[in-house]
Scaffold this active site. Structure first.
Site: not given
Ligand SMILES: [Zn+2]
Length: 259
Positions: A126, A224
């Protein structure tokens, strides 16, 4: 959990060709807000009532550079005010141990580079926020910090044109060179692909995982929470990259000293 970490560490240690794919979750451990592409710094609409994808788009930079820059500046300030973390550091350390270890990142904060990842094995799909360059004459400016203190949009010192960062805005093409580099490496194949803190399902993120898995390679994920990749990888390590990556490196280094 320890067994799972050891399993990933062993796979990394045996591997020669390694691809580490990193996303916003890794930068979030540095205190940056998690964002989808460029836009997730904001939920919903800007103060102007526009979707953030429209404010941070290529067409908006041409039509209303001051408005686009208002949000680019917020991204810039967030990135400049935080630091690479132990996760970025562990990845750079792994690249030192493994000369065919590549990093593919969606992040635009340059933290991999700042942590010591070599530019020739870093694909920033990006783009990044610096150096700014002039859209009229191409002159570069390394003064992002200074420009952010001045009226926006930043202007070229040479010709007065509007400066922009070498980042991929919404509705813009991915950098051809980065894509070519990624697919050239993919064709050579990877022994291990490790996805870190990314949930984005862009093809250039999913494809290396799927291809490597199909070719008999090892795939793992650090996140997570469970993601859409979690079922597709050999090992899902649940937790923060900041905690888990240094542990992985510890195992790899420890094992090395036993040899
Ligand atoms: Zn210029």
């Amino acid at each position: 959990m320890n067994q799972a970490i050891e399993r990933v560490a062993r796979a990394l240690q045996r591997a020669e060709r390694i691809l580490i794919i990193t996303g916003a979750g890794l930068s979030a451990d540095s205190g940056l807000p998690t964002y989808r592409g460029l836009g997730g710094l904001y939920n919903g609409k800007t103060a102007e009532g526009l979707p953030i994808e429209e404010a941070l788009s290529g067409p908006m930079l041409r039509r209303d550079p001051a408005l686009c820059w208002k949000y680019l500046a917020e991204l810039g300030k967030a990135c400049l005010s935080a630091q690479p973390n132990a996760g970025h550091q562990a990845i750079a350390d792994l690249q030192r141990i493994k000369p065919a270890c590549w990093v593919l990142t969606q992040n635009i904060d340059s933290y991999h580079r700042r942590a010591g990842s070599p530019a020739e094995r870093l694909i920033e799909i990006h783009g990044e926020l610096e150096p700014l360059y002039c859209q009229s004459c191409g002159a570069q400016s390394d003064e992002l910090t200074a420009h952010l203190q001045r009226p926006l949009p930043p202007k070229c010192a040479r010709c007065g044109g509007v400066l922009r960062p070498p980042v991929v805005l919404f509705e813009e093409m991915l950098p051809e060179q980065a894509i070519d580099q990624l697919y050239a490496e993919l064709r050579k194949g990877f022994d291990v692909v490790l996805s870190v803190g990314t949930t984005a399902s862009f093809p250039y993120i999913v494809e290396p995982l799927l291809r490597t898995r199909a070719a008999g390679g090892f795939t793992a994920e650090i996140n997570p929470s469970r993601t859409e990749f979690s079922q597709a990888v050999d090992v899902h390590l649940q937790g923060r990259a900041l905690d888990i990556l240094p542990q992985l490196l510890g195992h790899i280094r420890g094992d090395k000293s036993l040899q």
